[in-house]
Design a protein around this motif. Sequence first.
Motif, short mmCIF file in Angstrom:
data_model
loop_
_atom_site.label_atom_id
_atom_site.label_comp_id
_atom_site.label_asym_id
_atom_site.label_seq_id
_atom_site.Cartn_x
_atom_site.Cartn_y
_atom_site.Cartn_z
N ALA A 134 0.84 -1.20 0.00
CA ALA A 134 0.00 0.00 0.00
C ALA A 134 0.87 1.24 0.00
N GLY A 140 10.48 -2.13 9.74
CA GLY A 140 9.06 -2.46 9.54
C GLY A 140 8.33 -1.65 8.49
N THR A 141 9.07 -0.84 7.71
CA THR A 141 8.39 -0.02 6.71
C THR A 141 8.24 -0.74 5.37
N GLY A 142 8.67 -1.98 5.30
CA GLY A 142 8.41 -2.75 4.08
C GLY A 142 9.56 -2.79 3.09
N LYS A 143 10.80 -2.65 3.58
CA LYS A 143 11.94 -2.69 2.67
C LYS A 143 12.10 -4.10 2.07
N THR A 144 11.98 -5.10 2.92
CA THR A 144 12.07 -6.47 2.44
C THR A 144 10.91 -6.78 1.49
N LEU A 145 9.74 -6.31 1.88
CA LEU A 145 8.54 -6.49 1.06
C LEU A 145 8.75 -5.86 -0.33
N ASP A 185 19.90 -7.45 3.92
CA ASP A 185 19.27 -6.67 5.00
C ASP A 185 20.38 -6.24 5.96
N HIS A 200 -4.47 -5.08 4.72
CA HIS A 200 -4.40 -6.18 5.68
C HIS A 200 -5.77 -6.63 6.22
N ALA A 224 4.62 -2.79 9.44
CA ALA A 224 4.68 -4.03 10.22
C ALA A 224 3.82 -3.91 11.49
#
Length: 269
Positions: A20, A60-65, A116, A199, A224
């Motif tokens: 999002a 938790g801001t979605g870097k991996t995502l 990471d 979510h 997250a």
Amino acid sequence: RSKAKIIEAERPTTRFSDIAGYEGVKQEVSEIVDFLRNPGRYAAAGAKGPRGVIMVGPPGTGKTLMGRAVAGEASVPFLSVTGSAFVEMFVGVGASRVRDLFNEARERAPSIIFIDEIDAVGSRRGIGGVGGHDEREQTLNQLLAEMDGFDQSSGIVVLAATNRPEALDTALTRPGRFDRQVTIPLPNQTERAEILAVHTADKHLAPDADLQVLARGTPGFSGADLANLVNEGAINAVRDDRTTITADDLGAARDRVLLGRRDTSNALL
Ligand code: ATP
């Protein structure tokens, strides 16, 4: 430990539409998708494709995502590793792990390498970090050598994440290495509402559960945290033997997440 445990290889099905907000970031990384889909097109024009991108933002801001979504959009393998896994007590281990990682990426190219916590291996010399001095220097040097050495036409892009960009050794950010940086900040109120919508899309919400109100009441929450909040809300409903999540469930979940979070005192905007 075996190599398989340190390097995780997957073929993500994540798409940009699973994330999002962050339209600007998606725009910026879509060039990588384009390159990975057809690295030969760049080579044919004598153009150097993107090589390394550092994503900067709080946990938790979605870097991996985002990294997974780039792989999913390009439909290429995603090889991920945490920076601290390179840093060992024994000199030479980190460097050989870096070599393994790039060899594996070459075998599966076009592919994405995701590192990471790059600061664990790439922080400026003299700025603490784990492991011995020589070890970290060797590991970093190996990483630099691999990034300088890989053949662009094969199509390997290295994405890295950190929340301490100021700590990175400047050798890493030189042209031809990690020469692009994208910032992934905490979501604002509108983005929080969008993340909550993503979510809760597969869940039953009671009419009184207003995501706009919830978004207003969650300043400083990361993606997250919000995902966690929604799940806690659903668990509250289950405890009560319901399948519908109410405003009270979400409110209680919000308080619980707030209590459980790490220090966010400087992120409360
Ligand atoms: P860390 O730096 O702690 O590793 P990160 O920035 O890599 O964190 P992720 O692990 O990618 O964050 O995100 C954690 C989870 O938060 C995701 O799996 C997803 O469920 C949720 N999330 C974060 N941002 C978004 C977003 N913009 N849209 C939807 N979900 C999100």
